[in-house]
Design a protein around this motif. Structure first.
Motif, PDB file in Angstrom:
ATOM      1  N   VAL A  78       6.269   7.629  -6.012  1.00  0.00           N
ATOM      2  CA  VAL A  78       5.958   6.190  -6.341  1.00  0.00           C
ATOM      3  C   VAL A  78       5.377   6.087  -8.035  1.00  0.00           C
ATOM      4  O   VAL A  78       5.760   5.029  -8.655  1.00  0.00           O
ATOM      5  N   ALA A  79       4.794   7.022  -8.346  1.00  0.00           N
ATOM      6  CA  ALA A  79       4.466   7.113  -9.772  1.00  0.00           C
ATOM      7  C   ALA A  79       5.615   6.845 -10.844  1.00  0.00           C
ATOM      8  O   ALA A  79       5.281   6.331 -11.980  1.00  0.00           O
ATOM      9  N   GLU A 114       5.001  13.563  -0.200  1.00  0.00           N
ATOM     10  CA  GLU A 114       6.169  13.756  -0.959  1.00  0.00           C
ATOM     11  C   GLU A 114       6.836  12.580  -1.549  1.00  0.00           C
ATOM     12  O   GLU A 114       7.357  12.347  -2.546  1.00  0.00           O
ATOM     13  N   TRP A 115       6.549  11.441  -0.826  1.00  0.00           N
ATOM     14  CA  TRP A 115       7.091  10.029  -1.290  1.00  0.00           C
ATOM     15  C   TRP A 115       6.167   9.609  -2.108  1.00  0.00           C
ATOM     16  O   TRP A 115       6.681   8.715  -3.072  1.00  0.00           O
ATOM     17  N   GLN A 162       0.872  -1.178  -0.048  1.00  0.00           N
ATOM     18  CA  GLN A 162       0.053   0.088   0.250  1.00  0.00           C
ATOM     19  C   GLN A 162       0.806   1.357  -0.054  1.00  0.00           C
ATOM     20  O   GLN A 162       0.996   1.869   1.148  1.00  0.00           O
ATOM     21  N   PRO A 163       1.458   1.522  -1.291  1.00  0.00           N
ATOM     22  CA  PRO A 163       2.449   2.685  -1.180  1.00  0.00           C
ATOM     23  C   PRO A 163       1.718   3.904  -1.058  1.00  0.00           C
ATOM     24  O   PRO A 163       2.378   5.047  -0.665  1.00  0.00           O
ATOM     25  N   ASP A 164       0.450   3.873  -1.048  1.00  0.00           N
ATOM     26  CA  ASP A 164      -0.379   5.094  -0.903  1.00  0.00           C
ATOM     27  C   ASP A 164      -0.206   5.631   0.882  1.00  0.00           C
ATOM     28  O   ASP A 164      -0.739   6.666   0.984  1.00  0.00           O
ATOM     29  N   LEU A 183      10.099   0.311  -6.652  1.00  0.00           N
ATOM     30  CA  LEU A 183       9.424   0.581  -5.599  1.00  0.00           C
ATOM     31  C   LEU A 183      10.048   0.251  -4.183  1.00  0.00           C
ATOM     32  O   LEU A 183       9.947   0.880  -3.152  1.00  0.00           O
ATOM     33  N   ALA A 184      10.631  -1.018  -4.329  1.00  0.00           N
ATOM     34  CA  ALA A 184      11.227  -1.583  -3.058  1.00  0.00           C
ATOM     35  C   ALA A 184      12.294  -0.659  -2.758  1.00  0.00           C
ATOM     36  O   ALA A 184      12.251  -0.378  -1.262  1.00  0.00           O
ATOM     37  N   ARG A 185      13.295  -0.226  -3.434  1.00  0.00           N
ATOM     38  CA  ARG A 185      14.316   0.535  -3.214  1.00  0.00           C
ATOM     39  C   ARG A 185      13.776   2.015  -2.713  1.00  0.00           C
ATOM     40  O   ARG A 185      14.381   2.391  -1.858  1.00  0.00           O
TER      41      ARG A 185
END
Length: 388
Positions: free
Chosen positions: A354-355, A349-350, A342-344, A363-365
């Motif tokens: 993600v986009a 600012e992060w 759930q990157p949301d 994404l993992a990094r």
């Protein structure tokens, strides 16, 4: 006066992004000051050394540890005629890449990042000072000199080539180190400057001293236990002979300060002998050697190994510490997959970055950068908020 084999400020290999020279600071003094004023350096205040930050006000944190390392590095560098500003800069920055909860957090992130290029706190420190610090108008990172970046990458020895530690670097450089090296060749096959080697040995001096002190304060062992060990036993015996009625706290301090001094004296003696025998005429001569020039003598190092073995058993793996290690490891194992799924949940600012992630590895990094940058207290707060 700097020795010929010291890193000369006027001979720096420069920065990634060209800047005008300061009129009153050397390039390495400027590096040191930028590190001190960085966000990552301030966060070290609330990052674990051995004990989780909230467990007591007197225990060392990554910040106080880094300051102690810098003090030792300045002392040794000045005594050997090296550039103490460069040694200090490397010492102050050497732990910027540490995750929350010290080596426990690092161990957890190594496991979680194994499918995505790995995690190494030295490489993460480079990522922070070249990319993640975003304050300057003209560049990302701190735009440090080549010599400081080299010291961060290689203060523990070469990463590639015949002199690299095969066990430590079996998989080659981590992705974070490869990215920096592609932009600014750090000559990963050679040893680092004498100043970087001083920063590395100063790290050993500092933690061997203060871990004994913190362990005594925590009640994990007693002075009587230490009297059975090499170095610590003679130190206490000397103090008892001079001050037979000293109270416990002063007795411990007097004994441990002697061990501190003996470590520095041993390094200076051996380094002086090796430098006189090798007769290096430049900083590059130090890099091109087949071994480190700054080290402990073999007998002294064997005594330190006995102390390290004692600390491992009685402190780093003490039952109370192991319980806390398990608790904070579970936090990292919960937070990292949660942000991946759930990157949301990441701050605004992060989420904007993600986009731009093209795949799961990117994404993992990104998630790693966020989690590794957390302080102990913030990681605990986020775990309680998001995981109940």
């Amino acid at each position: 006066m700097l020795k010929p084999y010291a890193s000369q400020p006027g001979e720096t290999r420069g920065r990634m992004y060209e800047e005008r020279m300061s009129t009153f600071r050397s390039p390495f003094q400027r590096d040191r000051d930028r590190i001190i004023h960085s966000s990552a350096f301030r966060r070290l205040k609330h990052k674990t050394q051995v004990f989780v930050e909230h467990e007591g006000d007197y225990y060392r944190t990554r910040l106080t540890h880094s300051i102690e390392v810098a003090q030792v590095a300045r002392t040794i560098s000045a005594a050997l005629g090296l550039n103490d500003a460069l040694a200090e800069a490397i010492a102050l920055a050497h732990d910027l890449g540490h995750s929350p909860f010290g080596h426990t957090g690092e161990d957890a992130l190594e496991v979680l990042m194994a499918p995505y290029g790995g995690f190494d706190h030295n490489a993460q420190a480079l990522r922070i000072v070249t990319k993640l610090e975003k304050h300057y108008a003209d560049f990302d990172g701190l735009n440090l000199t080549w010599e400081t970046l080299e010291g961060l990458a290689k203060h523990n020895g070469p990463i590639t080539g015949p002199f690299a530690d095969e066990k430590k670097h079996a998989g080659g450089p981590s992705y974070a180190l490869r990215e920096v090296n592609a932009l600014f060749d750090l000559e990963l096959h050679t040893f680092a400057s004498a100043e970087a080697q001083v920063a590395a040995i100063a790290d050993d001096v500092a933690y061997n001293h203060h871990d004994l002190h913190d362990g005594l304060r925590a009640g994990l062992f007693t002075a009587e236990d230490l009297m059975e060990l090499p170095l610590t036993g003679p130190a206490y015996a000397e103090v008892d002979a001079l001050y037979p009625d000293l109270d416990r706290n002063r007795r411990d301090h007097e004994a441990l300060r002697r061990i501190f001094g003996w470590m520095v004296e041993d390094v200076l003696t051996i380094a002086t002998q090796r430098l006189e025998a090798a007769q290096p005429q430049s900083a590059q001569d130090i890099r091109d050697m087949d071994r480190t020039i700054i080290r402990f003598s073999k007998p002294f190092y064997q005594n330190l190994k006995a102390i390290k073995s004692f600390l491992f058993t009685r402190m780093y793996r003490a039952p109370s510490v192991v319980v806390e290690r398990k608790r904070v490891t579970d936090m990292i194992y919960a937070l990292f997959p949660l942000f991946m799924a759930q990157p949301d949940l990441l701050p605004q600012e992060w989420r904007a970055e993600v986009a731009g992630c093209e795949d799961e590895t990117e994404l993992a990094r990104l998630v790693l950068d966020y989690v590794a940058g957390m302080t102990d207290r913030f990681a605990i707060q986020e775990f309680e908020r998001l995981c109940g």
